[in-house]
Design a protein around this motif. Structure first.
Motif, PDB file in Angstrom:
ATOM      1  N   ILE A 223       0.742  -1.276   0.009  1.00 44.31           N
ATOM      2  CA  ILE A 223       0.089   0.006   0.006  1.00 44.31           C
ATOM      3  C   ILE A 223       0.932   1.151  -0.024  1.00 44.31           C
ATOM      4  N   VAL A 224       1.944   1.320   0.791  1.00 39.47           N
ATOM      5  CA  VAL A 224       2.760   2.364   0.867  1.00 39.47           C
ATOM      6  C   VAL A 224       3.447   2.441  -0.412  1.00 39.47           C
ATOM      7  N   ILE A 225       3.867   1.573  -1.049  1.00 33.96           N
ATOM      8  CA  ILE A 225       4.538   1.765  -2.429  1.00 33.96           C
ATOM      9  C   ILE A 225       3.340   2.220  -3.455  1.00 33.96           C
ATOM     10  N   VAL A 226       1.994   1.803  -3.463  1.00 31.63           N
ATOM     11  CA  VAL A 226       1.131   2.379  -4.272  1.00 31.63           C
ATOM     12  C   VAL A 226       0.906   3.916  -4.298  1.00 31.63           C
ATOM     13  N   ILE A 227       0.950   4.140  -2.731  1.00 31.42           N
ATOM     14  CA  ILE A 227       0.911   5.740  -2.519  1.00 31.42           C
ATOM     15  C   ILE A 227       1.996   6.284  -3.148  1.00 31.42           C
ATOM     16  N   LEU A 228       3.129   5.715  -3.126  1.00 32.84           N
ATOM     17  CA  LEU A 228       4.530   6.591  -3.486  1.00 32.84           C
ATOM     18  C   LEU A 228       4.457   6.702  -5.065  1.00 32.84           C
ATOM     19  N   ILE A 229       3.764   5.404  -5.575  1.00 28.82           N
ATOM     20  CA  ILE A 229       3.623   5.578  -7.314  1.00 28.82           C
ATOM     21  C   ILE A 229       2.784   6.710  -7.573  1.00 28.82           C
ATOM     22  N   LEU A 230       1.542   6.772  -6.757  1.00 30.96           N
ATOM     23  CA  LEU A 230       0.297   7.668  -7.066  1.00 30.96           C
ATOM     24  C   LEU A 230       1.278   9.309  -6.919  1.00 30.96           C
ATOM     25  N   ILE A 231       1.901   9.497  -5.662  1.00 29.13           N
ATOM     26  CA  ILE A 231       2.706  10.649  -5.459  1.00 29.13           C
ATOM     27  C   ILE A 231       3.454  10.977  -6.799  1.00 29.13           C
ATOM     28  N   ALA A 232       4.292   9.958  -7.088  1.00 35.03           N
ATOM     29  CA  ALA A 232       5.021  10.197  -8.271  1.00 35.03           C
ATOM     30  C   ALA A 232       4.340  10.544  -9.443  1.00 35.03           C
ATOM     31  N   ALA A 233       3.303   9.938  -9.684  1.00 36.40           N
ATOM     32  CA  ALA A 233       2.512  10.383 -10.968  1.00 36.40           C
ATOM     33  C   ALA A 233       1.968  11.757 -10.996  1.00 36.40           C
ATOM     34  N   GLY A 234       1.629  12.064  -9.818  1.00 33.55           N
ATOM     35  CA  GLY A 234       1.188  13.406  -9.552  1.00 33.55           C
ATOM     36  C   GLY A 234       1.863  14.351  -9.966  1.00 33.55           C
ATOM     37  N   ALA A 235       3.376  14.184  -9.278  1.00 32.76           N
ATOM     38  CA  ALA A 235       4.211  15.213  -9.285  1.00 32.76           C
ATOM     39  C   ALA A 235       4.612  15.380 -10.630  1.00 32.76           C
ATOM     40  N   GLY A 236       4.660  14.267 -11.477  1.00 30.95           N
ATOM     41  CA  GLY A 236       5.031  14.407 -12.939  1.00 30.95           C
ATOM     42  C   GLY A 236       4.140  15.386 -13.699  1.00 30.95           C
ATOM     43  N   LYS A 237       2.984  15.648 -13.380  1.00 33.47           N
ATOM     44  CA  LYS A 237       2.098  16.425 -14.339  1.00 33.47           C
ATOM     45  C   LYS A 237       2.319  18.030 -14.000  1.00 33.47           C
TER      46      LYS A 237
END
Length: 67
Positions: A53-67
């Motif tokens: 779950i923590v890794i999924v959250i990190l992926i979502l944060i990274a995806a949001g920061a890329g925009k």
């Protein structure tokens, strides 16, 4: 970075599935009268799920920061 996180997520999901299957097999054997082995597998499963779950959250944060 995203590729590394996705690989880590797949590993965490695989570990969760592995521990889940091992716990079910241990329960099916019926040798553990006290339930200590099943409790140990359950704790490990919850830990691996939390890591996933923590890794999924990190992926979502990274995806949001890329925009």
């Amino acid at each position: 970075m995203n590729a590394l996180l996705i690989i880590a997520l797949v590993v965490a999901m695989g570990a969760t599935a592995y521990v889940l299957v091992r716990g079910v097999i241990a329960m099916a054997n019926g040798k553990d009268v006290s339930g200590e082995i099943q409790q140990n597998y359950m704790q490990k499963r919850v830990m691996f799920q939390a890591i996933a779950i923590v890794i999924v959250i990190l992926i979502l944060i990274a995806a949001g920061a890329g925009k």
